[in-house]
Design a protein around this motif. Structure first.
Motif, PDB file in Angstrom:
ATOM      1  N   VAL A 117      27.071 -27.354  39.578  1.00 20.46           N
ATOM      2  CA  VAL A 117      27.716 -27.933  38.399  1.00 20.46           C
ATOM      3  C   VAL A 117      27.550 -26.943  37.249  1.00 20.46           C
ATOM      4  O   VAL A 117      26.720 -26.027  37.304  1.00 20.46           O
ATOM      5  N   ASP A 118      28.348 -27.108  36.201  1.00 18.00           N
ATOM      6  CA  ASP A 118      28.342 -26.172  35.093  1.00 18.00           C
ATOM      7  C   ASP A 118      27.516 -26.649  33.906  1.00 18.00           C
ATOM      8  O   ASP A 118      27.051 -25.848  33.092  1.00 18.00           O
ATOM      9  N   LEU A 119      27.363 -27.963  33.802  1.00 21.60           N
ATOM     10  CA  LEU A 119      26.674 -28.558  32.662  1.00 21.60           C
ATOM     11  C   LEU A 119      25.926 -29.784  33.158  1.00 21.60           C
ATOM     12  O   LEU A 119      26.382 -30.451  34.083  1.00 21.60           O
ATOM     13  N   ALA A 120      24.787 -30.088  32.555  1.00 20.08           N
ATOM     14  CA  ALA A 120      24.034 -31.280  32.946  1.00 20.08           C
ATOM     15  C   ALA A 120      23.627 -32.051  31.697  1.00 20.08           C
ATOM     16  O   ALA A 120      23.188 -31.459  30.711  1.00 20.08           O
ATOM     17  N   VAL A 121      23.805 -33.356  31.738  1.00 13.32           N
ATOM     18  CA  VAL A 121      23.333 -34.250  30.674  1.00 13.32           C
ATOM     19  C   VAL A 121      22.135 -35.001  31.253  1.00 13.32           C
ATOM     20  O   VAL A 121      22.266 -35.722  32.237  1.00 13.32           O
ATOM     21  N   LEU A 122      20.977 -34.797  30.637  1.00 15.84           N
ATOM     22  CA  LEU A 122      19.708 -35.227  31.221  1.00 15.84           C
ATOM     23  C   LEU A 122      18.934 -36.115  30.260  1.00 15.84           C
ATOM     24  O   LEU A 122      19.111 -36.023  29.039  1.00 15.84           O
ATOM     25  N   ASP A 123      18.081 -36.953  30.811  1.00 13.62           N
ATOM     26  CA  ASP A 123      17.175 -37.733  29.972  1.00 13.62           C
ATOM     27  C   ASP A 123      15.758 -37.568  30.485  1.00 13.62           C
ATOM     28  O   ASP A 123      15.531 -37.420  31.680  1.00 13.62           O
TER      29      ASP A 123
ATOM     30  N   THR B 112      19.774 -27.873  24.935  1.00 11.04           N
ATOM     31  CA  THR B 112      19.775 -28.284  23.544  1.00 11.04           C
ATOM     32  C   THR B 112      19.678 -29.802  23.491  1.00 11.04           C
ATOM     33  O   THR B 112      20.306 -30.498  24.288  1.00 11.04           O
ATOM     34  N   GLU B 113      18.873 -30.304  22.582  1.00 11.32           N
ATOM     35  CA  GLU B 113      18.675 -31.749  22.484  1.00 11.32           C
ATOM     36  C   GLU B 113      19.871 -32.404  21.809  1.00 11.32           C
ATOM     37  O   GLU B 113      20.332 -31.956  20.750  1.00 11.32           O
ATOM     38  N   LEU B 114      20.358 -33.468  22.414  1.00 13.31           N
ATOM     39  CA  LEU B 114      21.452 -34.235  21.844  1.00 13.31           C
ATOM     40  C   LEU B 114      20.914 -35.270  20.855  1.00 13.31           C
ATOM     41  O   LEU B 114      21.503 -35.519  19.804  1.00 13.31           O
ATOM     42  N   GLY B 115      19.784 -35.880  21.182  1.00 13.31           N
ATOM     43  CA  GLY B 115      19.175 -36.865  20.294  1.00 13.31           C
ATOM     44  C   GLY B 115      18.165 -37.713  21.041  1.00 13.31           C
ATOM     45  O   GLY B 115      17.839 -37.448  22.200  1.00 13.31           O
ATOM     46  N   LEU B 116      17.653 -38.742  20.371  1.00 13.40           N
ATOM     47  CA  LEU B 116      16.659 -39.641  20.949  1.00 13.40           C
ATOM     48  C   LEU B 116      17.259 -41.025  21.153  1.00 13.40           C
ATOM     49  O   LEU B 116      17.971 -41.532  20.292  1.00 13.40           O
TER      50      LEU B 116
ATOM     51  N   THR C  77      19.395 -34.604  26.607  1.00 14.31           N
ATOM     52  CA  THR C  77      19.552 -33.151  26.503  1.00 14.31           C
ATOM     53  C   THR C  77      20.784 -32.686  27.265  1.00 14.31           C
ATOM     54  O   THR C  77      21.142 -33.256  28.293  1.00 14.31           O
ATOM     55  N   ILE C  78      21.413 -31.645  26.742  1.00 11.42           N
ATOM     56  CA  ILE C  78      22.490 -30.961  27.456  1.00 11.42           C
ATOM     57  C   ILE C  78      21.941 -29.620  27.929  1.00 11.42           C
ATOM     58  O   ILE C  78      21.292 -28.901  27.164  1.00 11.42           O
TER      59      ILE C  78
ATOM     60  N   ALA D 279      32.564 -28.391  25.670  1.00  9.45           N
ATOM     61  CA  ALA D 279      31.946 -29.594  26.227  1.00  9.45           C
ATOM     62  C   ALA D 279      30.757 -30.049  25.390  1.00  9.45           C
ATOM     63  O   ALA D 279      30.569 -31.249  25.166  1.00  9.45           O
ATOM     64  N   VAL D 280      29.950 -29.107  24.922  1.00 14.42           N
ATOM     65  CA  VAL D 280      28.810 -29.467  24.073  1.00 14.42           C
ATOM     66  C   VAL D 280      29.305 -30.136  22.789  1.00 14.42           C
ATOM     67  O   VAL D 280      28.758 -31.151  22.343  1.00 14.42           O
TER      68      VAL D 280
END
Length: 301
Positions: free
Chosen positions: A142-148, A164-168, A269-270, A285-286
């Protein structure tokens, strides 16, 4: 010259350990992987794999070539990103791996924005827990991951991955309306939760790992991966749960959400491969995910 496609087959076998798993990762048949390995052995004049019971293992020559294959594939990533950066339009294919609640709460808006703003970009989405998504990202599937992850169960970033952190995302205690704590006027202390019947994610999930660390000794009675199902069990009076706000944009009747002290938060996080950082599609995408995050009223900005 060694064929890159055959190097991909060797890299996949080195990463996943079996021809079957490698074929699933490469979206081809096991026979195709075996054929690529056979051609690679003839091409290099070296025995690269050998049988080990029902599995195969790399020979010493195979391990040497697999290490170089990983470097070659990373260099190709960088080359493709550099070429993409020269274009004026966002094109190509971008596949995102994301945890379940991000798939539901963040990705629809982000993917819609990408389709509207960049029609030449083809997008794909794969749901997966953070550990699996990070593994797919590192291996180039995959090219990008959205993680927690949670402070008490934090992810470890492998080499070559940028994040990079997206938020809490804040978690609250959810209880049935008739529960003894349902009318609490202030945050519920964690020591008030001893002896409750818990509804939680199954072992192996980050949310399960986190709950076990913040409430030592808890033994959940119900192990359910889907947060919406957890809410229905709470509404039925079967127990309590700790749910992130992104996972519950609305609450069903019969359920009350209560703040907890200290306040539990998970980081969203992204992540992407550093070698692909120059790709315009990554930047687009970010940006789309950040816009989606800001539009999500349940999370902390």
């Amino acid at each position: 010259m060694i064929d890159v496609g055959r190097l991909r087959a060797l890299d996949a076998v080195a990463s996943y350990g079996t021809v079957l798993a490698a074929s699933a990762a490469l979206h081809c048949t096991p026979s195709a992987v075996s054929q690529q390995l056979g051609k690679l052995e003839r091409e290099t004049g070296a025995t690269l794999v050998e049988k080990d019971g029902r599995r195969i293992r790399l020979t010493e020559a195979g391990r040497v070539l697999a290490a170089h294959a990983a470097k070659v594939l990373a260099a190709l990533d960088e080359a493709e990103a550099a070429l993409a950066a020269q274009r004026d339009t966002v094109t190509g294919r971008l596949t995102v791996a994301a945890f379940a609640t991000a798939c539901r709460g963040l990705m629809p808006h982000a993917l819609h924005r990408l389709a509207a703003d960049h029609p030449a970009l083809r997008t794909g989405l794969i749901e997966g827990d953070p550990h699996h998504a990070l593994d797919m990202l590192q291996r180039g599937h995959v090219d990008l991951a959205v993680l927690d992850d949670w402070p008490e169960a934090a992810l470890t970033w492998p080499p070559g991955v940028t994040a990079t952190e997206l938020g809490l995302d804040v978690a609250d205690l959810v209880v049935p309306t008739g529960h003894r704590l349902a009318g609490a006027t202030g945050p519920v202390r964690r020591d008030q939760l001893i002896g409750e019947r818990w509804i939680a994610a199954p072992p192996g999930a980050i949310c399960y790992e986190w709950l076990m660390r913040v409430l030592p000794g808890v033994e959940p009675d119900f192990l359910v991966g889907e947060f919406e199902t957890q809410l229905t069990l709470v509404a039925a009076g079967l127990g309590v749960a700790m749910l992130p706000r992104l996972a519950r944009p609305t609450l069903p009747s019969g359920v009350v959400a209560l703040a907890v002290a200290p306040r539990p938060t998970r980081r969203v996080t992204i992540a992407w491969r550093a070698a692909a950082a120059a790709r315009p599609a990554i930047h687009a995408a970010v940006a789309a995910l950040r816009e989606s995050w800001v539009g999500t009223s349940t999370v902390e900005q």
